[in-house]
Design a protein around this motif. Structure first.
Motif, short mmCIF file in Angstrom:
data_model
loop_
_atom_site.label_atom_id
_atom_site.label_comp_id
_atom_site.label_asym_id
_atom_site.label_seq_id
_atom_site.Cartn_x
_atom_site.Cartn_y
_atom_site.Cartn_z
N GLU A 1 -9.80 -6.92 9.61
CA GLU A 1 -9.09 -5.64 9.52
C GLU A 1 -10.02 -4.48 9.87
O GLU A 1 -9.62 -3.54 10.58
N LEU A 2 -11.25 -4.55 9.41
CA LEU A 2 -12.23 -3.50 9.71
C LEU A 2 -12.52 -3.47 11.21
O LEU A 2 -12.61 -2.40 11.83
N HIS A 3 -12.66 -4.64 11.82
CA HIS A 3 -12.86 -4.75 13.27
C HIS A 3 -11.70 -4.08 14.01
O HIS A 3 -11.91 -3.30 14.95
N ARG A 4 -10.47 -4.35 13.58
CA ARG A 4 -9.29 -3.76 14.22
C ARG A 4 -9.26 -2.25 14.06
O ARG A 4 -8.98 -1.50 15.01
N ASP A 5 -9.58 -1.78 12.85
CA ASP A 5 -9.54 -0.33 12.59
C ASP A 5 -10.60 0.41 13.41
O ASP A 5 -10.36 1.51 13.91
N ILE A 6 -11.79 -0.19 13.54
CA ILE A 6 -12.85 0.46 14.32
C ILE A 6 -12.48 0.47 15.81
O ILE A 6 -12.72 1.45 16.51
N ALA A 7 -11.86 -0.61 16.28
CA ALA A 7 -11.42 -0.65 17.68
C ALA A 7 -10.39 0.44 17.95
O ALA A 7 -10.33 0.99 19.05
N ARG A 8 -9.59 0.77 16.95
CA ARG A 8 -8.55 1.80 17.11
C ARG A 8 -9.09 3.20 16.95
O ARG A 8 -8.79 4.10 17.76
N ASP A 9 -9.93 3.43 15.92
CA ASP A 9 -10.34 4.79 15.58
C ASP A 9 -11.80 5.10 15.87
O ASP A 9 -12.18 6.27 15.94
N GLY A 10 -12.63 4.06 15.99
CA GLY A 10 -14.05 4.27 16.24
C GLY A 10 -14.46 3.69 17.57
O GLY A 10 -13.81 3.93 18.60
N LEU A 11 -15.52 2.87 17.56
CA LEU A 11 -15.99 2.25 18.80
C LEU A 11 -16.68 0.93 18.49
O LEU A 11 -17.52 0.85 17.60
N LEU A 12 -16.30 -0.12 19.23
CA LEU A 12 -17.00 -1.40 19.22
C LEU A 12 -17.89 -1.47 20.45
O LEU A 12 -17.46 -1.08 21.54
N VAL A 13 -19.10 -1.98 20.28
CA VAL A 13 -20.07 -2.06 21.38
C VAL A 13 -20.75 -3.42 21.34
O VAL A 13 -21.10 -3.92 20.27
N THR A 14 -20.97 -4.02 22.51
CA THR A 14 -21.71 -5.28 22.57
C THR A 14 -22.31 -5.46 23.96
O THR A 14 -21.82 -4.90 24.94
N GLU A 15 -23.38 -6.26 24.02
CA GLU A 15 -23.94 -6.68 25.30
C GLU A 15 -23.32 -7.99 25.77
O GLU A 15 -23.45 -8.35 26.94
N SER A 16 -22.68 -8.72 24.86
CA SER A 16 -22.14 -10.04 25.19
C SER A 16 -20.83 -9.92 25.96
O SER A 16 -20.07 -8.97 25.80
N ARG A 17 -20.55 -10.93 26.75
CA ARG A 17 -19.31 -10.93 27.54
C ARG A 17 -18.12 -11.25 26.67
O ARG A 17 -18.26 -11.78 25.55
N LEU A 18 -16.94 -10.93 27.15
CA LEU A 18 -15.70 -11.21 26.43
C LEU A 18 -15.61 -12.68 26.06
O LEU A 18 -15.89 -13.55 26.90
N GLY A 19 -15.28 -12.96 24.81
CA GLY A 19 -15.16 -14.33 24.35
C GLY A 19 -16.46 -14.98 23.94
O GLY A 19 -16.46 -16.12 23.49
N GLY A 20 -17.58 -14.25 24.08
CA GLY A 20 -18.88 -14.82 23.77
C GLY A 20 -19.08 -15.05 22.28
O GLY A 20 -18.78 -14.19 21.46
#
Length: 373
Positions: free
Chosen positions: A185-204
């Motif tokens: 749920e926290l992951h979903r909320d940050i994706a909506r209102d904040g920002l998710l960042v990664t160096e890994s490719r999608l599905g990694g």
């Protein structure tokens, strides 16, 4: 690295180079500096790897695979940012070298407000979790964006406390990989209102080597890093070390000498980290912090005469100086008694051959993945 817009074809080439095994961030930066663009670097890779002693061909990402990754990432609601592009985060661009490619999801602009990282123990105490949540909330209400790693304990508390004011979660795996599961749920909320960042490719799915990379992004996005509860062998201490190497502020909260979770933070304070007890302490440090800026590329250490072939004796002489323990490249230059440009050139070839790992911060270590000893 010069900031500029890339064409669609240039973005494909940039991604292909970044996704090529054995092309770490340092080698990527040096290849771009030497060859001018990703297309030229891709063309040169097989010859450079062969010079380094590689026996098998490099698995260079096919153009179709790069196009598919770009399309799948956009379908997920995320986007890929290349290190030279104007909307790549400024503080990450100031790293030497910056991560070549990151994936982001969310509406928050990391350059819109000062960022501060809050990290700490996964097995945090109740008072540590409360302090992290309250500190993140107070800093957020003053206009500070909070950065952390979405882990259990201190990280999750920091995100929860700053969710309504601005938070950035840096992931070790792909942008769609939710870990730990209870933070869905926290992951979903940050994706909506904040920002998710990664160096890994999608599905990694993250491996052990991805967590130090994540820690480098956490500190790299931030003007300063606050550590709340950390044992002596803790990833949070790695984040603090990286912040110091990046010229960012390092802060820590003191704790009881009887609590193992305070050993790391107390040591940070003894070693010079600022002692933090409240949000005002953090704000005072951040107000004094100098905002790093990306330097113009200094490629002189890697500009070698392309007409001069490095003989195998010289290459093996440099390879023999490497061990699994990191050593500074300056030390390799001194012990080899060879020109710095030549040493840098050979190290890139050795990394492409799977015989060396060039690390951010100016060090290198042997890589025996090709079977040599």
């Amino acid at each position: 690295m010069i900031r500029r817009e890339l064409s669609a074809a240039e973005r494909i080439d940039w991604l292909r180079l970044a996704r090529t095994p054995q092309v770490g961030p340092v080698t990527f930066s040096k290849l771009i500096a030497r060859f001018g663009n990703a297309a030229n670097a891709l063309e040169a890779l097989p010859d450079l790897a062969a010079r380094g002693g590689r026996q098998k061909p490099l698995k260079i990402l096919a153009p179709e695979a790069a196009e598919a990754e770009l399309e799948a990432t956009e379908t997920q609601g995320a986007r890929l940012l290349m290190a030279c592009e104007p909307d790549y985060p400024d503080l990450l661009a100031a790293l030497d070298p910056p991560p070549p490619v990151i994936t982001v999801m969310g509406r928050l602009d990391p350059d819109a407000a000062p960022c501060c990282a809050i990290v700490g123990s996964r097995n945090a105490s109740a008072i540590g979790i409360r302090f992290a949540r309250d500190l993140a909330n107070e800093l957020g209400r003053t206009g500070i964006t909070i950065v952390s790693g979405l882990a259990r304990g201190i990280d999750g508390a920091a995100h929860s406390g700053s969710l309504t004011t601005g938070t950035i979660a840096v992931l070790a795996g792909g942008i769609d990989h939710i870990y730990p599961p209870e933070h869905a749920e926290l992951h979903r909320d940050i994706a909506r209102d904040g920002l998710l960042v990664t160096e890994s490719r999608l599905g990694g799915t993250p491996t052990a080597r991805d967590f130090p990379r994540r820690n480098r992004l956490i500190s790299g996005l931030s003007l300063g890093t606050v550590v709340i509860e950390a044992a002596m062998r803790s990833g949070s201490l790695i984040t603090a070390r990286l912040a110091a190497e990046q010229g960012r502020e390092v802060m820590a909260t003191p704790g009881s000498p009887l609590d193992p979770r305070a050993k790391g933070t107390n040591k940070l304070i003894r070693d010079g980290a600022a002692l933090i007890e409240n949000a005002d302490d953090v704000l005072e440090i951040l107000q004094q912090a100098k905002r790093p800026v990306a330097a113009e590329s200094d490629t002189e250490d890697y500009r070698v005469d392309n007409d001069v072939e490095t003989n195998s004796t010289v290459r093996e002489r440099i390879a023999d100086l490497l061990s699994p323990s990191p050593v500074s490249i300056d030390e390799v230059v001194r012990q080899s008694d060879l020109p710095a440009g030549l040493v840098h050139s050979v190290l890139v070839e050795l990394e492409l051959a799977g015989r060396a790992n060039i690390l951010p911060g100016g060090s290198v270590q042997a890589d025996y993945s090709d079977g040599r000893r």
